[in-house]
Design an enzyme around this catalytic site. Structure first.
Site, PDB file in Angstrom:
ATOM      1  CD  GLU A 190     -12.789  -1.131  12.311  1.00  0.00           C
ATOM      2  OE1 GLU A 190     -11.698  -0.907  11.793  1.00  0.00           O
ATOM      3  OE2 GLU A 190     -13.622  -0.232  12.531  1.00  0.00           O
ATOM      4  CD  GLU A 205      -3.044  -1.000   2.273  1.00  0.00           C
ATOM      5  OE1 GLU A 205      -2.962  -0.083   3.121  1.00  0.00           O
ATOM      6  OE2 GLU A 205      -3.964  -1.833   2.264  1.00  0.00           O
ATOM      7  CG  MET A 242      -2.458 -19.471  11.750  1.00  0.00           C
ATOM      8  SD  MET A 242      -4.093 -18.860  11.296  1.00  0.00           S
ATOM      9  CE  MET A 242      -5.083 -19.632  12.576  1.00  0.00           C
ATOM     10  CB  CYS A 269      -7.132 -12.920   8.197  1.00  0.00           C
ATOM     11  SG  CYS A 269      -6.454 -11.653   9.276  1.00  0.00           S
ATOM     12  N   GLY A 309      -6.952   0.324  15.116  1.00  0.00           N
ATOM     13  CA  GLY A 309      -7.445  -0.637  16.101  1.00  0.00           C
ATOM     14  C   GLY A 309      -8.880  -0.431  16.534  1.00  0.00           C
ATOM     15  NE  ARG A 358      -3.137   2.561   4.278  1.00  0.00           N
ATOM     16  CZ  ARG A 358      -3.506   2.322   5.529  1.00  0.00           C
ATOM     17  NH1 ARG A 358      -3.079   3.076   6.516  1.00  0.00           N
ATOM     18  NH2 ARG A 358      -4.312   1.318   5.794  1.00  0.00           N
ATOM     19  CB  CYS A 375     -11.463 -17.596  10.763  1.00  0.00           C
ATOM     20  SG  CYS A 375     -11.616 -18.688  12.190  1.00  0.00           S
ATOM     21  CG  ASP A 404     -15.589   1.232   9.755  1.00  0.00           C
ATOM     22  OD1 ASP A 404     -14.799   1.978  10.352  1.00  0.00           O
ATOM     23  OD2 ASP A 404     -15.209   0.348   8.969  1.00  0.00           O
ATOM     24  CB  ALA A 441      -9.995  -3.731   4.821  1.00  0.00           C
TER      25      ALA A 441
HETATM   26  O1  LIG Z   1     -10.540   1.942  12.697  1.00  0.00           O
HETATM   27  C1  LIG Z   1      -9.348   1.662  12.535  1.00  0.00           C
HETATM   28  O2  LIG Z   1      -8.510   1.770  13.437  1.00  0.00           O
HETATM   29  C2  LIG Z   1      -8.954   1.201  11.187  1.00  0.00           C
HETATM   30  C3  LIG Z   1      -7.620   0.930  10.838  1.00  0.00           C
HETATM   31  C4  LIG Z   1      -7.323   0.524   9.523  1.00  0.00           C
HETATM   32  C5  LIG Z   1      -5.871   0.294   9.236  1.00  0.00           C
HETATM   33  O3  LIG Z   1      -5.055   0.552  10.156  1.00  0.00           O
HETATM   34  O4  LIG Z   1      -5.460  -0.126   8.177  1.00  0.00           O
HETATM   35  C6  LIG Z   1      -8.401   0.400   8.592  1.00  0.00           C
HETATM   36  C7  LIG Z   1      -9.700   0.705   9.052  1.00  0.00           C
HETATM   37  N1  LIG Z   1      -9.947   1.084  10.307  1.00  0.00           N
HETATM   38  C8  LIG Z   1     -10.858   0.647   8.206  1.00  0.00           C
HETATM   39  O5  LIG Z   1     -11.976   0.923   8.660  1.00  0.00           O
HETATM   40  C9  LIG Z   1     -10.707   0.274   6.854  1.00  0.00           C
HETATM   41  O6  LIG Z   1     -11.682   0.242   6.090  1.00  0.00           O
HETATM   42  C10 LIG Z   1      -9.404  -0.062   6.390  1.00  0.00           C
HETATM   43  C11 LIG Z   1      -8.973  -0.505   5.131  1.00  0.00           C
HETATM   44  C12 LIG Z   1      -7.638  -0.700   5.251  1.00  0.00           C
HETATM   45  C13 LIG Z   1      -6.702  -1.194   4.234  1.00  0.00           C
HETATM   46  O7  LIG Z   1      -5.487  -1.093   4.479  1.00  0.00           O
HETATM   47  O8  LIG Z   1      -7.170  -1.685   3.184  1.00  0.00           O
HETATM   48  N2  LIG Z   1      -7.237  -0.391   6.513  1.00  0.00           N
HETATM   49  C14 LIG Z   1      -8.296   0.001   7.226  1.00  0.00           C
HETATM   50 CA   LIG Z   2     -12.252   1.396  10.980  1.00  0.00          CA
END
Ligand SMILES: O=C(O)c1cc(C(=O)O)c2c(n1)C(=O)C(=O)c1cc(C(=O)O)[nH]c1-2
Ligand SMILES: [Ca+2]
Length: 683
Positions: free
Chosen positions: A173, A58, A641, A603, A171, A110, A600, A295, A535
């Site tokens: 979530e 990324e 894992m 991921c 974090g 990133r 699970c 979210d 994600a």
């Molecule tokens: O709420 C958070 O702390 C958090 C962290 C991250 C992250 O650190 O990559 C994502 C998200 N939320 C999120 O909502 C999200 O859609 C997301 C997509 C991605 C990605 O790298 O594709 N990270 C994250």
């Molecule tokens: Ca989020």
């Protein structure tokens, strides 16, 4: 060029890409025009770098003094000769891969920040590190985390502002309290920390700002869960106003009733906050989604620039957050200037132009008051996620990797306690269809678009439809070009003014990162990081597998007349899995399904459908079925894992295993019924 195009470092070097968004305002616009809409079809490969891990990429590369600094999965850093691609050094922070279970969204990074001979790296496990830019040697390392028992991770790029290096974390979530910290760029000594949400009231407020925002929270649970508000991606800086802008994430829990008794705005959740970079002092905030329950992070890319507003040049902050509205705010005061719908939206009817607050469609989007499941647009993937947009001052347009998403929000009645390595949303884990037909129906809704947006008129100028969501970030140049990679493995150039597609090249994997351009010895280069993940790719494998891209991570650098050979491009073919027999009864399978979703699916893909970046469990080989229990107990934690021994009972693990086997049989049958699979039996 407007003042905003002055980069923060190496200001004199037009050919560099010195900082994450190129300049301090993060426009992601380059004045280079040797490659332009007349000749872009002559682009060929100059060189390529193969990442050691075929995992998510990324990173936005940084190019300074002829060196390119990029990162791959698990925060590994690579310094390359930007002209030849020769590897100068690499640095592996040796993240224990099992920490993956604490991350919502893949082992992403990133990119780094580079300034005054140092490279700054946010490490997945919470470290911030400084490396020698010449050698890659570690100069200092600090632990940025306030609580080792909470599920904090770092995916974002640090930013250097004045003499500070600044980093947040992710974090929300799982249940964390969001904050951002500034460190002295030479020594790593902490300079200040800014919490985005209030903490335990018994411990007292850290500042008057915390006292102010605490009034917008209710009940006695929000701080137990953490409150959320993580600053996991965007920051931008305005040197003239001396303001640092940070993008603040969603609330934790997502469920507004469980989080704050469905009362209050819950500041600074889903807000853009302006701070003094020297002290971390609060200056202003604008909340995009008061009392967020979906979210709807405001962590998406922030651009600071100058726009003609009512005939007068005005310094503005722009953002296209997950919630689907494009915002233009006054950069000095945070005053709301305008908003427009750039995405498909059902959660709100509009933004009240007087107050700048959304007019929430309670009927459509409130799933908590009467505990009534609701299907809401956008979903948690947002109308725009982290892939950065770009602003071209010549066309006056913003190029947004837009997407159409939705989600079924099914509330939980009671809250669960925070647990290490377990997502905790206050809603039932999102549901995805299990059958091919159901997936195809959903895929008709989930669509990506490259949208050229006029931020002054708040209207769309042109768009390109993509087959899938989660396409790459954008780059725009003075050569009247927009570059973007796609989820289905192409890198593309469009005319910035008309949107005509001018050049396209298939590549080895899905491209999600933001491309960059630079020049060395009078020659211009365009660089794309390519490596499917993040994600959407892992959690929503049901949809993501449709891209057919495979994990094969590379950095591609193109130039006019480039003659280097492109690697062969492979696409995924679905073979027939050969799982062992299902031995469990229906009740055990149902239990396995729920446990799989909660532990699970994040991921390995919801409904056990993976895009095979992280193993697609429908295709588990015989030996892995035999080793299933030890793997769950940590046998492969060095590969990512996580050990679940303290989280799941043996019976739970057995039911999860049976559910996976069942899903594998279901898939096999569908392959046979539809003739989808290449007829080969696999072992
Ligand atoms: O709420 C958070 O702390 C958090 C962290 C991250 C992250 O650190 O990559 C994502 C998200 N939320 C999120 O909502 C999200 O859609 C997301 C997509 C991605 C990605 O790298 O594709 N990270 C994250
Ligand atoms: Ca989020």
């Amino acid at each position: 060029a407007p003042a905003s195009t002055a980069p923060p470092v190496n200001a004199q070097v037009a050919g560099d890409w010195p900082a994450h968004g190129r300049n301090a305002g993060e426009e992601r616009y380059s004045p280079l025009a040797a490659i332009n809409n007349e000749n872009v079809n002559e682009l060929g490969l100059a060189w390529r770098f193969k990442y050691p891990l075929d995992r998510v990429v990324e990173a936005t590369p940084i190019i300074a003094d002829g060196v390119m600094y990029t990162t791959g999965a698990y925060s590994m850093v690579f310094a390359l000769d930007a002209k030849t691609g020769e590897l100068l050094w690499e640095y592996d922070p040796k993240v224990w891969r099992g920490v993956q279970g604490r991350g919502c969204c893949d082992a992403a990074n990133r990119g780094v920040a580079v300034s005054q001979g140092k490279v700054y790296l946010g490490v997945y496990d919470g470290r911030l590190e400084a490396l020698d830019a010449k050698t890659g040697k570690l100069l200092w390392t600090v632990n940025t985390l306030i609580d080792a028992d909470r599920n904090y991770t770092i995916s974002g790029a640090p930013r250097v502002v004045k003499d500070k290096v600044i980093i947040g974390n992710g974090g929300a979530e799982f249940g964390v309290r969001g904050y951002i910290t500034a460190y002295d760029m030479d020594t790593g000594k902490q300079a200040w920390r800014f919490f985005t949400v209030p903490g335990d009231p018994a411990k007292g407020d850290e500042s008057e700002t915390i006292t102010m925002i605490r009034k917008t929270w209710h009940g006695d649970q929000y701080w137990v869960q953490g409150g959320g508000g993580t600053v996991w991606d965007s920051m931008a800086y305005d040197p003239d106003l001396d303001l640092l802008y940070i993008g603040v994430g969603n609330g934790s829990f997502w469920n507004y009733k469980l989080r704050s008794e469905a009362k209050g705005d819950n500041l600074f959740v889903s807000s853009i906050v302006a701070l003094r970079p020297t002290t971390g002092e609060y200056v202003w905030h604008y909340q995009t989604t008061p009392g967020d329950a979906w979210d709807y992070t405001a962590t998406q890319h922030i651009i600071v620039t100058t726009l003609p507003i009512d005939g007068k040049d005005r310094r503005v902050v722009m953002q296209a957050p997950k919630n689907g509205f494009f915002y233009v705010l006054d950069a000095a005061s945070g005053q709301f200037i305008s908003a427009g719908k750039f995405g498909e939206i059902t959660w709100a009817k509009d933004i009240d132009p007087k107050t700048g607050r959304p007019i929430v469609d309670v009927e459509a989007a409130d799933y908590w008051t009467n505990s009534e499941p609701k299907t809401v647009f956008p979903g948690s993937q947002g109308a725009h996620n982290w892939p950065p947009m770009s602003f071209n001052p010549q066309t006056g347009l913003v190029y947004i990797p837009q997407q159409v998403t939705m989600e079924h929000f099914v509330p939980q009645e009671t809250a669960s306690a925070v647990q290490t390595g377990v997502p905790n949303l206050g809603i039932v884990t999102p549901i995805v269809p299990e059958t091919l037909q159901g997936i195809e129906e959903l895929a008709q809704i989930y669509r990506g678009n490259l949208v050229a947006w006029d931020p002054v008129k708040q209207e769309e100028r042109w768009r390109h439809a993509h087959e899938h969501i989660h396409n790459g970030g954008t780059l725009s140049t003075a050569g009247n070009l927009v570059f973007q990679g796609t989820a289905d493995g192409r890198v593309v150039a469009y005319a910035a003014d008309t949107g005509d597609k001018l050049w396209e090249q298939p590549v080895t994997s899905g491209a999600v990162a933001g491309p960059v351009t630079y020049s060395i010895d009078g020659e211009q280069y365009v660089a794309f990081n390519v490596g499917w993940g993040g994600a959407f790719a892992i959690t929503f494998g049901a949809l993501a597998q449709r891209t057919r891209v495979v994990p094969d991570s590379n950095l591609y650098v193109f130039k006019l007349g480039g003659k280097a050979e492109l690697p062969p491009v492979k696409r995924r073919e679905f073979e027939l899995p050969s799982p062992p027999p299902v031995t469990a009864d229906a009740a055990t399978l149902a239990q396995g399904k729920t446990l799989f979703a909660n532990h699970c699916g994040v991921c390995h893909g919801l409904a056990a459908i993976g895009s095979d970046i992280i193993p697609d469990l429908r295709y588990l080989p015989e030996q892995k079925h035999k080793d299933f229990m030890p793997i769950i107990y940590g046998l492969q934690s060095h590969k990512g894992m996580p050990p679940f021994g303290e989280i799941l009972e043996q019976d739970d693990i057995e039911s999860i295993h049976q559910y996976i086997i069942k899903r594998s049989h279901d898939w096999r049958q569908e392959m046979l019924d539809t003739g989808e699979a290449s007829a080969v039996e696999t072992k």
